[in-house]
Design a protein around this motif. Structure first.
Motif, mmCIF file in Angstrom:
data_model
loop_
_atom_site.group_PDB
_atom_site.id
_atom_site.type_symbol
_atom_site.label_atom_id
_atom_site.label_comp_id
_atom_site.label_asym_id
_atom_site.label_seq_id
_atom_site.Cartn_x
_atom_site.Cartn_y
_atom_site.Cartn_z
ATOM 1 N N LEU A 83 0.839 -1.193 0.000
ATOM 2 C CA LEU A 83 0.000 0.000 0.000
ATOM 3 C C LEU A 83 0.874 1.242 0.000
ATOM 4 O O LEU A 83 1.885 1.310 0.711
ATOM 5 N N GLY A 84 0.489 2.222 -0.794
ATOM 6 C CA GLY A 84 1.118 3.529 -0.764
ATOM 7 C C GLY A 84 0.062 4.601 -0.607
ATOM 8 O O GLY A 84 -1.063 4.460 -1.103
ATOM 9 N N LEU A 85 0.384 5.660 0.090
ATOM 10 C CA LEU A 85 -0.571 6.744 0.328
ATOM 11 C C LEU A 85 -0.297 7.911 -0.601
ATOM 12 O O LEU A 85 0.857 8.242 -0.898
ATOM 13 N N GLY A 86 -1.379 8.542 -1.075
ATOM 14 C CA GLY A 86 -1.251 9.679 -1.973
ATOM 15 C C GLY A 86 -2.053 9.471 -3.241
ATOM 16 O O GLY A 86 -2.554 8.379 -3.518
ATOM 17 N N SER A 87 -2.187 10.528 -4.020
ATOM 18 C CA SER A 87 -2.988 10.459 -5.241
ATOM 19 C C SER A 87 -2.202 9.909 -6.420
ATOM 20 O O SER A 87 -2.794 9.416 -7.391
ATOM 21 N N PHE A 92 5.343 2.248 -2.465
ATOM 22 C CA PHE A 92 4.413 1.340 -1.793
ATOM 23 C C PHE A 92 5.111 0.795 -0.551
ATOM 24 O O PHE A 92 5.650 -0.303 -0.542
ATOM 25 N N ASN A 93 5.091 1.583 0.508
ATOM 26 C CA ASN A 93 5.943 1.301 1.663
ATOM 27 C C ASN A 93 5.231 0.635 2.830
ATOM 28 O O ASN A 93 5.823 0.481 3.900
ATOM 29 N N TYR A 94 3.981 0.227 2.660
ATOM 30 C CA TYR A 94 3.280 -0.543 3.688
ATOM 31 C C TYR A 94 2.933 -1.915 3.112
ATOM 32 O O TYR A 94 2.406 -2.009 2.001
ATOM 33 N N THR A 95 3.219 -2.974 3.865
ATOM 34 C CA THR A 95 2.842 -4.304 3.415
ATOM 35 C C THR A 95 1.534 -4.729 4.075
ATOM 36 O O THR A 95 1.350 -4.547 5.285
ATOM 37 N N PRO A 122 -5.483 6.177 8.227
ATOM 38 C CA PRO A 122 -5.794 7.161 7.180
ATOM 39 C C PRO A 122 -7.054 7.945 7.523
ATOM 40 O O PRO A 122 -7.926 7.468 8.264
ATOM 41 N N SER A 123 -7.147 9.120 6.990
ATOM 42 C CA SER A 123 -8.314 9.965 7.229
ATOM 43 C C SER A 123 -9.364 9.746 6.142
ATOM 44 O O SER A 123 -9.066 9.251 5.047
ATOM 45 N N ASP A 124 -10.598 10.116 6.462
ATOM 46 C CA ASP A 124 -11.695 10.003 5.504
ATOM 47 C C ASP A 124 -11.391 10.879 4.284
ATOM 48 O O ASP A 124 -11.122 12.075 4.418
ATOM 49 N N GLY A 125 -11.395 10.275 3.108
ATOM 50 C CA GLY A 125 -11.103 11.011 1.887
ATOM 51 C C GLY A 125 -9.659 10.917 1.431
ATOM 52 O O GLY A 125 -9.332 11.369 0.322
ATOM 53 N N GLN A 126 -8.792 10.340 2.258
ATOM 54 C CA GLN A 126 -7.386 10.209 1.863
ATOM 55 C C GLN A 126 -7.247 9.170 0.749
ATOM 56 O O GLN A 126 -7.877 8.119 0.772
#
Length: 232
Positions: A83-87, A92-95, A122-126
């Motif tokens: 998993l990676g965060l962002g648009s 992908f630094n979370y397994t 994570p926040s709602d909408g992230q």
């Protein structure tokens, strides 16, 4: 006379059968579709760009984690979900198959509910992206990605929607401090196997039958790279 179309179809059939499909969350694009420039061999997302506000697929996913549904085509393979965060994710630094990876036995549908790593809130909408990587007996990696938006009101797939084929099972490979490579600590979405020496296990990748030491070392080395989010 056999037509050129039939010859072409016969030529690409083995390639398609060796790949896999990401059914849920919706993948960025159908990377099995002919006539595109997508290739599942291409890191990190088969050459498919991230979804935007005006194009692509983006699935609402629960804040604590959600369902993953894949269609696998190998007799056995290693599976990594990152998993990676962002648009527009580049790291992908979370397994999500932590702390290591899965050994999946059997071709068909695998569907599981994946919790997020502890401490990740994570926040709602992230926005984020899920990367699914499979590694077969050859040691070559295949990639698909799905773009998601974390939503407080999103839910996981129902039991009727999230079913694993009876012929498909998996074990989580242990994190080893020595040179042993046995499987254990079974986790599953309703169908699992242990890391023992049953007849079925001896036919699976978990028992490493048919893999020489060099090939096994290479595959496990790639596994450690994937779970830490590193580029090969």
């Amino acid at each position: 006379m056999v037509s050129a179309t039939l010859l072409f179809a016969a030529a690409i059939a083995p390639l398609a059968s060796a790949h896999f499909a990401l059914e849920y969350p919706a993948w960025r694009a159908d990377t099995l579709e002919s006539g595109t420039n997508y290739s599942q061999w291409q890191y990190p997302c088969a050459g498919v760009p991230a979804s935007t506000s005006t194009s692509g697929n983006r699935t609402d996913w629960p804040l604590k984690g959600g369902s993953l549904k894949v269609d696998l085509h190998h007799p056995w393979e290693y599976v990594f979900v990152n998993l990676g965060l962002g648009s527009n994710v580049t790291n992908f630094n979370y397994t999500l198959t932590g702390p290591t990876f899965w050994n999946v036995t059997g071709a068909g549908t695998l569907c599981v509910d994946l919790p997020l790593p502890e401490g990740l809130n994570p926040s709602d909408g992230q926005e984020g992206s899920i990367q699914v990587v499979t590694v077969g007996e050859s040691g070559s990696a295949l990639y698909n990605c799905a773009d998601i938006t974390f939503r407080a009101n999103a839910t996981a797939l129902s039991k009727d929607e999230c079913k694993t084929d009876e012929k498909v099972s998996f074990v989580q490979i242990k994190e080893q401090s020595d040179n042993s490579t046995d499987g254990g600590n079974s986790t599953d979405g309703g169908n699992s196997t242990d890391g023992g020496d049953s007849a079925d296990d001896k036919k699976s990748g978990a028992s490493f039958v048919g893999l020489n030491t060099v090939a096994l070392t290479a595959v496990v080395g790639m596994a450690l790279s994937f779970v830490t989010g590193m580029v090969l």
